[in-house]
Design a protein around this motif. Sequence first.
Motif, PDB file in Angstrom:
ATOM      1  N   ARG A  15       0.835  -1.201   0.000  1.00  0.00           N
ATOM      2  CA  ARG A  15       0.000   0.000   0.000  1.00  0.00           C
ATOM      3  C   ARG A  15       0.860   1.236   0.000  1.00  0.00           C
ATOM      4  O   ARG A  15       1.974   1.233   0.501  1.00  0.00           O
ATOM      5  N   ARG A  29      -7.675  -5.157  -3.899  1.00  0.00           N
ATOM      6  CA  ARG A  29      -6.546  -5.957  -3.416  1.00  0.00           C
ATOM      7  C   ARG A  29      -6.321  -7.173  -4.291  1.00  0.00           C
ATOM      8  O   ARG A  29      -5.182  -7.524  -4.617  1.00  0.00           O
ATOM      9  N   ASN A  33      -2.886  -7.856  -6.444  1.00  0.00           N
ATOM     10  CA  ASN A  33      -2.130  -9.080  -6.261  1.00  0.00           C
ATOM     11  C   ASN A  33      -2.035  -9.878  -7.562  1.00  0.00           C
ATOM     12  O   ASN A  33      -1.008 -10.482  -7.843  1.00  0.00           O
TER      13      ASN A  33
END
Length: 162
Positions: A15, A29, A33
């Motif tokens: 982050r 997220r 990823n």
Amino acid sequence: MDQKDRAGPSRKRGRPAGRNRVPLSLEERRNRNAQYERERRAVTAEATQQLAEAAGCSPETPTGDLLLHVVAYLHRNMQPRLGEEIADLRRRNTLLKAQIIQLENQLANLEAADNDINDQQLAAPSASLPGPSSIPEHNEPEQADTLISEESGAEMHLLDDK
């Protein structure tokens, strides 16, 4: 100074730094990823392809088989081959000894030829070297010799006593 400057260089993963950051949603997220995983796999695929080319394998060779091939290649080539090295050194040594003998023979032949030439020159004098018989004798009396004085430039005549 803003928060980005205090945090140092920008982050590649994770982050963003800072207190007022908005939390990522679950979907964000997962996307982040997934992007990181795609980048990692691309780098791994390129490195595997380069390894396959260097090892002389097909690019389609499975990674496990490729790694086994490379490890076996390294084991074969990294182990010392003392028997072969010793035989190679002995072969080189034999060649060097033969070359030394050949060069010594050439040197002896050149020295012998040089000694023969020197002996011949001592036995029969050369026509190009002046000896006692090649110096001309002055049997004729000269009438007068002329000298020019360097200081005055005047000519002086000397008469022979003969």
